[in-house]
Design an enzyme around this catalytic site. Structure first.
Site, PDB file in Angstrom:
ATOM      1  CE  LYS A 185      43.720  42.606  38.657  1.00 47.38           C
ATOM      2  NZ  LYS A 185      44.167  43.152  38.075  1.00 47.38           N
ATOM      3  CG  ASN A 186      47.274  40.113  39.154  1.00 50.80           C
ATOM      4  OD1 ASN A 186      46.167  41.030  38.524  1.00 50.80           O
ATOM      5  ND2 ASN A 186      47.266  40.890  40.191  1.00 50.80           N
TER       6      ASN A 186
ATOM      7  CB  CYS B 250      47.468  52.981  38.082  1.00 56.48           C
ATOM      8  SG  CYS B 250      48.203  52.297  39.805  1.00 56.48           S
TER       9      CYS B 250
ATOM     10  NE  ARG C 194      51.265  49.791  38.984  1.00 62.08           N
ATOM     11  CZ  ARG C 194      49.753  48.973  38.772  1.00 62.08           C
ATOM     12  NH1 ARG C 194      48.976  49.778  38.742  1.00 62.08           N
ATOM     13  NH2 ARG C 194      50.371  47.505  38.318  1.00 62.08           N
TER      14      ARG C 194
ATOM     15  CG  ASP D 161      48.036  42.729  44.169  1.00 57.74           C
ATOM     16  OD1 ASP D 161      47.967  41.970  43.865  1.00 57.74           O
ATOM     17  OD2 ASP D 161      48.451  44.057  44.034  1.00 57.74           O
TER      18      ASP D 161
ATOM     19  NE  ARG E 141      41.310  47.416  36.783  1.00 64.77           N
ATOM     20  CZ  ARG E 141      42.221  47.555  37.602  1.00 64.77           C
ATOM     21  NH1 ARG E 141      42.455  48.416  39.015  1.00 64.77           N
ATOM     22  NH2 ARG E 141      43.502  46.515  36.969  1.00 64.77           N
TER      23      ARG E 141
END
Ligand code: EPZ
Length: 423
Positions: A22-23, A116, A121, A305, A397
């Site tokens: 994803k990243n 979030c 952020r 993460d 997500r």
């Protein structure tokens, strides 16, 4: 309400194929905006963050076709430069489009992407860096407009490591006039993948993966085909599943060299790990040992993460230990949820103190963000009885299908609508 029901107590055996990152894919999708032509992106994960990013790019008149894990993106007709606010609010990673859009169109207006649950952020480093490259930014109540006749190279000395700011400044610099230096740049593998994509497309970037990146601006990039690397965070999540539940699993395509700090932590907890060309074998046959202190850090340190997934594993280890979060200010949202399962943990400032228990018991839990939600599924896999993790959409997500993946190694879990749950 979307949820996942997990039947705990199974001992994992088997193999999971690790999805694309994803990243890594999100900044690379942004990079395709710089290219006047059709790029092919392979091994693209089918996750909601990618879905939202593609919808946002289509609203900017990109032509996108998707066939399974392969995308084609044609940004030749890129127009519009006001990003639809509903997409930005759903998709905070939309900030990653800023540098590329400015380089391509010279003008962007968007609302602040907002924080979030894990933290504020802010995007101050992004905006400061772009101003140094000649961008006029007018900040308003809930958003900003940015204009640049021509982006010019600059020297950026980031006060602390920021993955997103490094990516945005890279994307603004590749077609800028002159040279750009990013000092104290992020060294994450996703930065290296982005630089590799850009250099393959004709950019001139040196120092990817180091804390000093030098970008010589070029006139044009050309369309390419690129394969997204495997997701190191997903691989680390399933490695932690084995730590939580025991057993032995093979993580196919897991990028072992990108999770050295994670493998080290898992070995300290008693896991036996064997790396090979096509993945990593993880075996946890003995009781897990506690880590006295695990601290998150920027790459190559232990990744924030995977902090939640390893916290879940530590609640089941022998002895007492602690886990310190140094990147985000509010990334311990799963502590009360784990306490509901019987975990003996307390949180003080940026540290969680853990007294390992032999067992957790199932409970009905609330996921509040992506990685914490995945960690609760791991805890439920190891717990006695049944666990339900509500708000499955947070997990979707970043994980293509966590139920299918865990099912491959014998962990029984399924997607449910919580309103039908009569546990
Ligand atoms: C990226 O977020 C990742 N997201 C995050 O993964 C990851 O946790 C994070 O990097 C750290 O590795 C993507 O790549 C899409 P940062 P990013 O800028 O770029 C502060 C996941 O679960 N900061 O490195 O937003 C910031 O608040 C996600 O996949 C500023 O103060 O992270 C944070 O405390 C979660 N001002 C710290 O820096 C700025 O202008 C590091 O943030 C920018 C950041």
């Amino acid at each position: 309400m979307d949820a996942i029901q997990i039947y705990g107590g199974n001992c994992p055996e088997g193999q999971i194929k690790i999805q694309g990152s994803k990243n890594a894919v999100l900044p690379i999708l942004a990079a395709t905006l710089l290219i006047d032509g059709t790029c092919e992106i392979k091994n693209c994960p089918i996750i909601s963050d990618v879905h939202h990013m593609l919808r946002l790019m289509e609203s900017l008149c990109c032509t996108i076709n998707r066939k399974g894990h392969t995308l084609t993106i044609d940004a030749a007709c890129l127009s519009r430069c006001d990003m639809p606010s509903d997409s930005v609010s759903v998709m905070r990673s939309s900030i990653m489009l800023l540098g590329a859009l400015l380089a391509r169109t010279g003008s962007v207006s968007m609302q602040y992407p907002g924080g979030c649950v894990i933290g504020q952020r802010p995007i101050d480093l992004h905006l400061q860096g772009l101003r140094k490259m000649g961008v006029i930014i007018e900040e308003k109540e809930d958003g900003f407009s940015a204009e640049a006749v021509r982006l010019t190279g600059a020297v950026h000395r980031l006060p602390f490591v920021s993955v997103g700011a490094t990516e945005n400044l890279l994307l603004a610099a590749v077609l800028a006039q002159g040279d750009t230096v990013i000092e104290n740049a992020a060294r994450e593998p996703e930065i290296t993948a982005l630089c590799d994509f850009l250099n393959t497309a004709g950019a001139d970037i040196e120092g990817a993966g180091t804390n000093r990146i030098l970008i010589h601006g070029v006139k044009k990039l050309h369309a390419i085909s690129y394969r997204i690397p495997s997701d190191r965070v997903v691989a680390g999540t399933y490695l932690a599943a084995c730590l939580c539940c025991g057993g032995e699993v093979f993580l196919k395509d897991a990028p072992g060299r990108q999770i050295v700090s994670v493998i080290k932590a898992a070995a300290a907890m008693g896991a036996r790990i064997y790396e090979s060309e096509d993945g990593i074998q993880v075996a946890c046959r003995e009781r897990r040992k506690m880590i006295p202190l695990l601290q998150t850090d920027s790459y190559p340190g232990f990744p924030t993460d995977l902090q939640s997934a390893f916290l879940a594993a530590m609640t089941l280890a022998d002895g007492e230990g602690a886990l310190q979060e140094t990147i985000f200010e509010n990334r311990f949202r799963i502590v009360p949820q784990l306490q509901k399962m019987g975990a003996d943990i307390v949180c003080r400032d940026n540290t969680v103190y853990v007294k390992g228990r032999r067992k957790l018991h199932g409970a009905v839990l609330q996921a509040q963000e992506l990685r914490g939600g995945a960690a609760l599924v791991l805890a439920g896999s190891a717990a006695e009885g049944t666990t339900v993790v509500c708000n499955r959409h947070f997990i979707e997500r970043g994980y293509e299908d966590i139920c299918k993946d865990l099912g491959e190694i014998g962990i029984r879990c399924k997607k449910i609508d919580y309103r039908e749950y009569n546990g």
